[in-house]
Design an enzyme around this catalytic site. Structure first.
Site, PDB file in Angstrom:
ATOM      1  N   ARG A  94       0.821  -1.210   0.000  1.00  0.00           N
ATOM      2  CA  ARG A  94       0.000   0.000   0.000  1.00  0.00           C
ATOM      3  C   ARG A  94       0.859   1.265   0.000  1.00  0.00           C
ATOM      4  O   ARG A  94       1.783   1.406   0.775  1.00  0.00           O
ATOM      5  CB  ARG A  94      -0.897   0.017   1.241  1.00  0.00           C
ATOM      6  N   ARG A 103      -6.277   1.936  -3.376  1.00  0.00           N
ATOM      7  CA  ARG A 103      -5.318   1.236  -2.536  1.00  0.00           C
ATOM      8  C   ARG A 103      -5.448  -0.271  -2.693  1.00  0.00           C
ATOM      9  O   ARG A 103      -6.544  -0.790  -2.925  1.00  0.00           O
ATOM     10  CB  ARG A 103      -5.430   1.647  -1.073  1.00  0.00           C
ATOM     11  N   ASP A 106      -6.784  -1.729   2.519  1.00  0.00           N
ATOM     12  CA  ASP A 106      -7.068  -0.799   3.612  1.00  0.00           C
ATOM     13  C   ASP A 106      -7.679  -1.613   4.745  1.00  0.00           C
ATOM     14  O   ASP A 106      -8.665  -2.331   4.528  1.00  0.00           O
ATOM     15  CB  ASP A 106      -8.067   0.268   3.126  1.00  0.00           C
ATOM     16  N   ASP A 108      -9.145  -1.353   8.686  1.00  0.00           N
ATOM     17  CA  ASP A 108      -9.556  -0.468   9.778  1.00  0.00           C
ATOM     18  C   ASP A 108     -10.007  -1.306  10.962  1.00  0.00           C
ATOM     19  O   ASP A 108     -10.730  -2.300  10.784  1.00  0.00           O
ATOM     20  CB  ASP A 108     -10.732   0.416   9.349  1.00  0.00           C
TER      21      ASP A 108
HETATM   22  P1  AMP Z   1      -6.478   5.164   6.527  1.00  0.00           P
HETATM   23  O1  AMP Z   1      -5.627   3.929   6.541  1.00  0.00           O
HETATM   24  O2  AMP Z   1      -6.109   6.143   5.482  1.00  0.00           O
HETATM   25  O3  AMP Z   1      -7.927   4.809   6.606  1.00  0.00           O
HETATM   26  O4  AMP Z   1      -6.209   5.939   7.921  1.00  0.00           O
HETATM   27  C1  AMP Z   1      -5.336   5.439   8.836  1.00  0.00           C
HETATM   28  C2  AMP Z   1      -5.104   6.478   9.920  1.00  0.00           C
HETATM   29  O5  AMP Z   1      -6.244   6.580  10.774  1.00  0.00           O
HETATM   30  C3  AMP Z   1      -3.917   6.070  10.752  1.00  0.00           C
HETATM   31  O6  AMP Z   1      -3.124   7.204  10.994  1.00  0.00           O
HETATM   32  C4  AMP Z   1      -4.545   5.564  12.039  1.00  0.00           C
HETATM   33  O7  AMP Z   1      -3.699   5.783  13.144  1.00  0.00           O
HETATM   34  C5  AMP Z   1      -5.835   6.367  12.126  1.00  0.00           C
HETATM   35  N1  AMP Z   1      -6.935   5.683  12.836  1.00  0.00           N
HETATM   36  C6  AMP Z   1      -7.689   6.207  13.835  1.00  0.00           C
HETATM   37  N2  AMP Z   1      -8.600   5.337  14.276  1.00  0.00           N
HETATM   38  C7  AMP Z   1      -8.457   4.213  13.522  1.00  0.00           C
HETATM   39  C8  AMP Z   1      -9.115   2.950  13.517  1.00  0.00           C
HETATM   40  N3  AMP Z   1     -10.134   2.660  14.356  1.00  0.00           N
HETATM   41  N4  AMP Z   1      -8.712   2.020  12.595  1.00  0.00           N
HETATM   42  C9  AMP Z   1      -7.702   2.305  11.727  1.00  0.00           C
HETATM   43  N5  AMP Z   1      -7.021   3.478  11.685  1.00  0.00           N
HETATM   44  C10 AMP Z   1      -7.391   4.433  12.590  1.00  0.00           C
END
Ligand code: AMP
Length: 184
Positions: A94, A103, A106, A108
């Site tokens: 990524r 991407r 991803d 989360d």
């Molecule tokens: P993205 O991968 O672009 O969706 O965003 C990742 C960013 O969001 C990273 O800097 C993480 O530290 C932050 N972040 C905050 N809360 C979460 C969560 N619950 N899961 C994943 N990333 C998070």
């Protein structure tokens, strides 16, 4: 690790580049640890969704996503788990040049049992959980009776206009829960 106590967590997975299904399957396999610190215990159907915020002229640059949600049982604390998810994203090649760009993978952290927190690097539950059809639909398919820490019932949110107006189509693609050798 959190002293041997296993916790249930839910991981939102998305891919919009290359072999999207393979990226999601590889993510499940890299989460499922041989030391059993993370076990994948369930996976939702795969949904196909347009890129968020897409305008018609963007459709070639931003291919549609495959999305799914995994349930895991974790010995890792939330921040350790997030670090592992970020490693899996890196392993999938990524790039983070463009915040909302396409991407390969991803990941989360959507929910972690018993934890509500607001830190810049980690917010739990994930703030987009109830707003995004590509998260809510697969999560509700996997865990229809789920109730969030604030009392919100997933099944009620499925009928909200903010979700209804988004496109998310369940595909026939299937992901497989990785097995340990002794289970095979
Ligand atoms: P993205 O991968 O672009 O969706 O965003 C990742 C960013 O969001 C990273 O800097 C993480 O530290 C932050 N972040 C905050 N809360 C979460 C969560 N619950 N899961 C994943 N990333 C998070």
């Amino acid at each position: 690790m959190n002293c041997g106590e296993r916790k249930t967590a839910y991981i939102g997975m998305g891919s919009s580049l290359g072999n999207r299904l393979q990226f999601l399957q590889n993510a499940l396999c890299s989460m499922h640890r041989s030391d059993q610190s993370i076990q994948v215990t369930g996976v939702s159907p795969v949904y196909e969704t347009p890129h968020m915020g897409l305008t018609p002229e963007d459709s070639e640059r931003y291919p549609p996503h495959f999305n799914a949600v995994a349930r895991i049982s974790s010995l890792l604390a939330p921040r350790q788990l997030l670090a592992e998810l970020q490693l899996a994203e890196e392993k999938a090649g990524r790039q983070r040049e463009q915040k909302w760009g396409p991407r390969t993978l991803d990941l989360d952290l959507l929910l972690y049992e018993g934890v509500q927190m607001h830190a810049p690097e980690l917010t739990l539950p994930h703030p987009g959980l109830l707003q995004r059809a590509f998260v809510l639909l697969p999560l509700a398919a996997l865990e229809p009776k789920l109730i969030l820490p604030d009392g919100a019932r997933l099944e009620e949110w499925l009928h909200k206009p903010i979700i209804k107006k988004q496109q998310a189509v369940q595909t026939r693609q299937q992901l497989h829960i990785p097995q340990y050798a002794e289970e095979m």
